[in-house]
Design a protein around this motif. Structure first.
Motif, PDB file in Angstrom:
ATOM      1  N   ILE A  93       0.849  -1.192   0.000  1.00 19.49           N
ATOM      2  CA  ILE A  93       0.000   0.000   0.000  1.00 19.49           C
ATOM      3  C   ILE A  93       0.881   1.238   0.000  1.00 19.49           C
ATOM      4  N   ASP A  94       0.617   2.148  -0.914  1.00 20.44           N
ATOM      5  CA  ASP A  94       1.314   3.431  -0.980  1.00 20.44           C
ATOM      6  C   ASP A  94       0.292   4.546  -0.790  1.00 20.44           C
ATOM      7  N   ILE A  95       0.547   5.428   0.148  1.00 22.52           N
ATOM      8  CA  ILE A  95      -0.351   6.542   0.457  1.00 22.52           C
ATOM      9  C   ILE A  95       0.343   7.861   0.119  1.00 22.52           C
ATOM     10  N   THR A  96      -0.363   8.741  -0.599  1.00 21.31           N
ATOM     11  CA  THR A  96       0.127  10.091  -0.868  1.00 21.31           C
ATOM     12  C   THR A  96      -0.804  11.081  -0.181  1.00 21.31           C
ATOM     13  N   PHE A  97      -0.262  11.928   0.671  1.00 24.67           N
ATOM     14  CA  PHE A  97      -1.045  12.889   1.438  1.00 24.67           C
ATOM     15  C   PHE A  97      -1.240  14.180   0.642  1.00 24.67           C
ATOM     16  N   PRO A  98      -2.197  15.020   1.057  1.00 21.15           N
ATOM     17  CA  PRO A  98      -2.473  16.261   0.316  1.00 21.15           C
ATOM     18  C   PRO A  98      -1.257  17.163   0.152  1.00 21.15           C
ATOM     19  N   ASP A  99      -0.298  17.124   1.079  1.00 27.31           N
ATOM     20  CA  ASP A  99       0.887  17.984   0.975  1.00 27.31           C
ATOM     21  C   ASP A  99       2.002  17.336   0.166  1.00 27.31           C
ATOM     22  N   GLY A 100       1.744  16.149  -0.406  1.00 28.77           N
ATOM     23  CA  GLY A 100       2.736  15.481  -1.238  1.00 28.77           C
ATOM     24  C   GLY A 100       3.602  14.481  -0.508  1.00 28.77           C
ATOM     25  N   SER A 101       3.559  14.436   0.805  1.00 29.50           N
ATOM     26  CA  SER A 101       4.331  13.448   1.557  1.00 29.50           C
ATOM     27  C   SER A 101       3.744  12.056   1.335  1.00 29.50           C
ATOM     28  N   THR A 102       4.553  11.039   1.599  1.00 32.55           N
ATOM     29  CA  THR A 102       4.134   9.676   1.284  1.00 32.55           C
ATOM     30  C   THR A 102       4.384   8.736   2.454  1.00 32.55           C
ATOM     31  N   TYR A 103       3.651   7.630   2.432  1.00 29.67           N
ATOM     32  CA  TYR A 103       3.776   6.562   3.436  1.00 29.67           C
ATOM     33  C   TYR A 103       3.505   5.258   2.716  1.00 29.67           C
ATOM     34  N   TRP A 104       4.249   4.210   3.046  1.00 27.48           N
ATOM     35  CA  TRP A 104       4.003   2.923   2.402  1.00 27.48           C
ATOM     36  C   TRP A 104       4.093   1.792   3.420  1.00 27.48           C
ATOM     37  N   TRP A 105       3.406   0.716   3.095  1.00 21.96           N
ATOM     38  CA  TRP A 105       3.385  -0.466   3.958  1.00 21.96           C
ATOM     39  C   TRP A 105       3.341  -1.708   3.080  1.00 21.96           C
ATOM     40  N   LYS A 106       4.161  -2.691   3.427  1.00 18.02           N
ATOM     41  CA  LYS A 106       4.245  -3.922   2.641  1.00 18.02           C
ATOM     42  C   LYS A 106       4.183  -5.129   3.559  1.00 18.02           C
ATOM     43  N   THR A 107       3.361  -6.097   3.210  1.00 18.89           N
ATOM     44  CA  THR A 107       3.250  -7.318   4.009  1.00 18.89           C
ATOM     45  C   THR A 107       3.929  -8.465   3.288  1.00 18.89           C
ATOM     46  N   GLN A 108       4.504  -9.368   4.075  1.00 23.33           N
ATOM     47  CA  GLN A 108       5.112 -10.590   3.567  1.00 23.33           C
ATOM     48  C   GLN A 108       4.750 -11.714   4.520  1.00 23.33           C
ATOM     49  N   GLY A 109       3.759 -12.499   4.134  1.00 23.89           N
ATOM     50  CA  GLY A 109       3.287 -13.559   5.007  1.00 23.89           C
ATOM     51  C   GLY A 109       2.684 -12.989   6.275  1.00 23.89           C
ATOM     52  N   ASN A 110       3.221 -13.385   7.441  1.00 25.17           N
ATOM     53  CA  ASN A 110       2.718 -12.907   8.720  1.00 25.17           C
ATOM     54  C   ASN A 110       3.463 -11.683   9.244  1.00 25.17           C
ATOM     55  N   SER A 111       4.351 -11.123   8.451  1.00 22.01           N
ATOM     56  CA  SER A 111       5.117  -9.958   8.881  1.00 22.01           C
ATOM     57  C   SER A 111       4.906  -8.803   7.913  1.00 22.01           C
ATOM     58  N   GLY A 112       5.314  -7.615   8.319  1.00 23.04           N
ATOM     59  CA  GLY A 112       5.177  -6.454   7.463  1.00 23.04           C
ATOM     60  C   GLY A 112       6.176  -5.382   7.837  1.00 23.04           C
ATOM     61  N   TYR A 113       6.424  -4.472   6.932  1.00 26.23           N
ATOM     62  CA  TYR A 113       7.314  -3.363   7.207  1.00 26.23           C
ATOM     63  C   TYR A 113       6.880  -2.161   6.371  1.00 26.23           C
ATOM     64  N   GLY A 114       7.245  -0.977   6.815  1.00 24.78           N
ATOM     65  CA  GLY A 114       6.814   0.226   6.125  1.00 24.78           C
ATOM     66  C   GLY A 114       7.794   1.362   6.270  1.00 24.78           C
TER      67      GLY A 114
END
Length: 216
Positions: free
Chosen positions: A67-88
């Motif tokens: 998942i990639d999120i872009t906020f109204p001010d242009g900043s970004t956040y991302w999250w990725k899952t792999q099986g039972n774990s995830g990182y962002g």
């Protein structure tokens, strides 16, 4: 004549279920999180919290989703899952106090992400389908395999045959519902990936990264 009538009712029921599933697979849906109503627009790839609109990209991976999120001010956040774990991670200009935090927006999207069918789920759907069709088409044989073989020269009553057909209809409709629910959820995920995957910026190469591992 009775067999034709029962089969006709079964087909009409399936058609109604297909119609309902099509109407429910809309391009927008609401998710309530922390007493806030979020409106997710699948076609346009946006999340609206009543004040701000956030762009998102949802794409599937071999072992999960990203998942990639872009906020109204242009900043970004991302999250990725792999099986039972995830990182962002996030971009340098990301500020979680300025808008709804990225992890909450990801949780909103994950409410509707379909779970992959396991081999067990496929076997259950197949079993319900076969049993349902068999009971509908040949209720006398189904009755004999369940009860008739226990008695000598036994014959099923009309009520027993009707109940066999009804149980077959129930099993078959249940299998159809299970398949439709999975198909609708998978369709939404594919739509998200289809519309926005080509526009995906390289989030993972920008800004800092905070890794979080989740284990069941």
């Amino acid at each position: 004549m009775k067999k034709i009538l029962v089969i006709s009712i079964c087909l009409i029921t399936i058609a109604c279920l297909c119609s309902c599933s099509y109407s429910l697979s809309t391009q927008t849906y609401d998710v309530v999180k922390n007493e806030t109503i979020f409106t997710v627009d699948i076609e346009n790839g946006t999340i609206f919290d009543g004040t701000n609109t956030y762009q998102y990209i949802l794409s599937s991976t071999a072992s999960g989703h990203k998942i990639d999120i872009t906020f109204p001010d242009g900043s970004t956040y991302w999250w990725k899952t792999q099986g039972n774990s995830g990182y962002g991670g996030w971009s340098d200009d990301y500020d979680e106090t300025r808008y709804i935090s990225g992890d909450i927006l990801c949780n909103v999207l994950e409410e509707k992400i379909p779970k992959q069918y396991s081999a067990k789920s496929v076997l259950i759907i197949l079993a319900f389908s076969v049993i349902g069709i068999f009971n509908i088409v040949s209720p006398r044989t189904a009755w004999y395999l369940s009860y008739g073989w226990r008695y000598k020269n036994a014959e099923p009553s009309d009520i027993a045959l009707v109940l066999c057909r009804c149980s077959g209809i129930f099993a078959f409709v249940l299998a159809i519902i299970m398949m439709l629910n999975g198909a609708v959820a998978l369709r939404n995920l594919v739509l998200s990936s289809f519309y926005f995957e080509k526009q995906q910026p390289d989030f993972e190469k920008s800004g800092c990264c905070c890794k979080i591992y989740l284990c069941e």
